[in-house]
Design a protein around this motif. Sequence first.
Motif, PDB file in Angstrom:
ATOM      1  N   THR A   1     -48.076  -1.495  14.218  1.00  0.00           N
ATOM      2  CA  THR A   1     -47.626  -0.208  14.749  1.00  0.00           C
ATOM      3  C   THR A   1     -47.011  -0.424  16.124  1.00  0.00           C
ATOM      4  N   SER A   2     -46.261   0.562  16.588  1.00  0.00           N
ATOM      5  CA  SER A   2     -45.762   0.475  17.954  1.00  0.00           C
ATOM      6  C   SER A   2     -46.944   0.560  18.905  1.00  0.00           C
ATOM      7  N   LYS A   3     -46.793   0.022  20.107  1.00  0.00           N
ATOM      8  CA  LYS A   3     -47.927  -0.040  21.037  1.00  0.00           C
ATOM      9  C   LYS A   3     -48.400   1.339  21.475  1.00  0.00           C
ATOM     10  N   SER A   4     -47.565   2.379  21.260  1.00  0.00           N
ATOM     11  CA  SER A   4     -47.943   3.729  21.660  1.00  0.00           C
ATOM     12  C   SER A   4     -48.743   4.469  20.591  1.00  0.00           C
ATOM     13  N   GLN A   5     -48.784   3.917  19.380  1.00  0.00           N
ATOM     14  CA  GLN A   5     -49.485   4.583  18.291  1.00  0.00           C
ATOM     15  C   GLN A   5     -50.946   4.157  18.238  1.00  0.00           C
TER      16      GLN A   5
ATOM     17  N   LYS B   1     -50.533  -4.212  17.544  1.00  0.00           N
ATOM     18  CA  LYS B   1     -49.540  -3.405  18.249  1.00  0.00           C
ATOM     19  C   LYS B   1     -48.250  -4.215  18.422  1.00  0.00           C
TER      20      LYS B   1
ATOM     21  N   GLU C   1     -44.550  -4.745  20.176  1.00  0.00           N
ATOM     22  CA  GLU C   1     -43.674  -4.432  21.304  1.00  0.00           C
ATOM     23  C   GLU C   1     -42.381  -5.222  21.139  1.00  0.00           C
TER      24      GLU C   1
END
Length: 231
Positions: A79-83, A89, A91
């Motif tokens: 997933t993206s690091k913000s999710q 994660k 990036e």
Amino acid sequence: MSVRVFLIRHGETEWSAAQKHTGSTDLPLTEKGENEIKKARASFVGTVKLIDPASIRRVYCSPRTRALQTAEILFPNITSKSQQSNGPKLEVAPCLQEWDYGDYEGLTRDQVFQARSDQGVENYRDWNIWRDGCAGGESPVDVSLRLGNFISRLKNEIEKEIKENPNQNRPGDIVCVAHGHILSSLAMVWAKIPLGNGVRLLLETAGVATLGFEHDDVNEPAIFIGVRPRS
């Protein structure tokens, strides 16, 4: 501490199969390339394997399609690091783009020699990317600088995690998914080996290499030429 930094090259593309220098050209994986990564996942990624997804803190990936496809196949739950997720994660890291080949983009080694001959270069076959860089593209100094900044960032993040979590067994591992020349360069800059030495570190498509620290000391970066899965 025992932090590991895994370097993973993307799978085969049409140009890598033809041994063409592929920097900024954004090519997808071939079917064979996708299968190479699936085999790499089966061999290296898993709870009792070399790369344990549960132990990964971050996956840094070149923005090129071939690298992003590779990361997504290796880590299906990425997933993206913000999710918020239990998966690794992701990036996107522009600093992990392949070496800028400039005038040599899309050329094979022999075609580079021919181009240099056409330009009247006397010793046209005496070309070494580690020493000479690429006409119209990046030099070894350029590559060393951008990777040096990236490595400094990684070390700062590792030290910060250790400081903030003193009771943690060890910081999470890091994965870098990118390209052949830039990952070989990353290994050399990590170990403080000047690129101009012309050291040849080869990383096949879908290949995995490992960096870390000797004596668990961030001031003693090392290249592991043999590693074992976590117990």
